[in-house]
Design an enzyme around this catalytic site. Structure first.
Site, mmCIF file in Angstrom:
data_model
loop_
_atom_site.group_PDB
_atom_site.id
_atom_site.type_symbol
_atom_site.label_atom_id
_atom_site.label_comp_id
_atom_site.label_asym_id
_atom_site.label_seq_id
_atom_site.Cartn_x
_atom_site.Cartn_y
_atom_site.Cartn_z
ATOM 1 N N SER A 189 0.858 -1.181 0.000
ATOM 2 C CA SER A 189 0.000 0.000 0.000
ATOM 3 C C SER A 189 0.886 1.221 0.000
ATOM 4 C CB SER A 189 -0.874 -0.009 1.268
ATOM 5 O OG SER A 189 -1.485 1.235 1.499
ATOM 6 N N TYR A 191 -2.122 -1.283 10.570
ATOM 7 C CA TYR A 191 -2.044 -1.431 9.118
ATOM 8 C C TYR A 191 -0.734 -0.854 8.587
ATOM 9 C CZ TYR A 191 -3.764 -1.415 4.273
ATOM 10 O OH TYR A 191 -3.928 -1.638 2.922
#
Length: 274
Positions: free
Chosen positions: A156, A169
């Site tokens: 990401s 995350y």
């Protein structure tokens, strides 16, 4: 992988091997390659599975959503693997026969650090960092034996940048970036590459849930979340489409990407250019 048995070496292998003449497409740059995509029942994973199959690969769609994995596998003439990846003890004994491994499965929890449930923190790190390690560990011996392998980690922009309220995350994705680089260095002499794909916000159920969470957290509308929070750093003001990620993953899986390893490919509309 729908069912498995122990081999003499103690590993686990699928009892049903894909047929040699009717697996995916018989043509295309990935013809003859076997791919495993985690989180393949929907979103980015499903898009990756479809594109890899379109390029000729036989694709195993791995997901705890057995029904969803079956739907995608049937569509692409692949194979469904219903698996709870959080059962890491089972993964420790796994042997995988794969040419391409796409580590995509992920979850998200949005909370300030002082309110973050430690169980959620551990669960996110397990799924998004420990599981990719265990699947690499299971797949690399077969890749080394064949002298070919492609490990593609769906990271990401948050593997390269940070945002508030996403401690688990962001830290898991940063860890995945390091793991991918180690795999690249170890795998290079064996014909195995390892890379990360780093999209911004992708139009998936996971992101839609994030938008709702952010709206509740900040007390604003979901449209305002996109405008004022999610896309403020992006030069291109739209969500990434899953098929765009799938196309990059398929290229990284190809022979043409044989000299691409240890890299992180951003697809974030210019976010990380700032």
């Amino acid at each position: 992988m729908p069912s498995a048995h122990r081999n003499d070496d103690g590993g686990l292998r699928p009892t049903e091997e894909p047929p040699s003449s009717d697996s995916g497409s018989n043509a295309g740059p990935l013809a003859g390659r076997r791919a495993i995509v985690t989180g393949g029942a929907s979103g980015i994973g499903a898009a990756c599975a479809r594109e890899l199959a379109a390029q000729g690969a036989y694709v195993v769609v791995a997901d705890r959503d057995a029904e969803g994995a079956g739907v995608v596998a049937k569509e692409i003439k692949g194979e469904a693997w219903a698996v709870d990846l959080l059962d890491t003890a089972a993964l420790e004994e796994l042997s995988l026969d794969a040419d391409i491994l796409v580590n995509n499965a992920g979850i998200q929890v949005v909370q300030p650090i002082e309110q973050f449930d430690p169980a959620d923190f551990r669960r996110i790190h397990t799924l998004m960092l420990e599981v990719p390690f265990l699947l690499m560990r299971a797949a690399l011996p077969s890749m080394y034996a064949k002298g070919f392998g492609r490990i593609i980690n769906v990271s990401s922009v948050h593997g390269l940048r940070a945002s508030p309220f996403k401690a688990a995350y962001v830290s898991a994705k940063h860890g995945l970036e390091g793991l991918s680089k180690v795999a690249a260095l170890e795998g290079g002499p064996h014909g195995v590459t390892s890379n990360c794909v780093n999209p911004g916000y992708v139009r998936t159920p996971l992101v839609e849930n994030q938008i709702a969470d952010q709206a509740r957290l900040h007390g604003i509308s979901e449209d305002e979340v996109l405008e004022r929070i999610m896309l403020t750093e992006s030069a291109v003001k739209r969500l990434v489409e899953p098929a765009e990620v799938g196309s990059l993953v398929a290229w990284l899986a190809s022979d043409q990407a044989g000299m691409v390893t240890g890299a992180s490919y951003t697809m974030d509309g210019g976010w990380s250019a700032r």
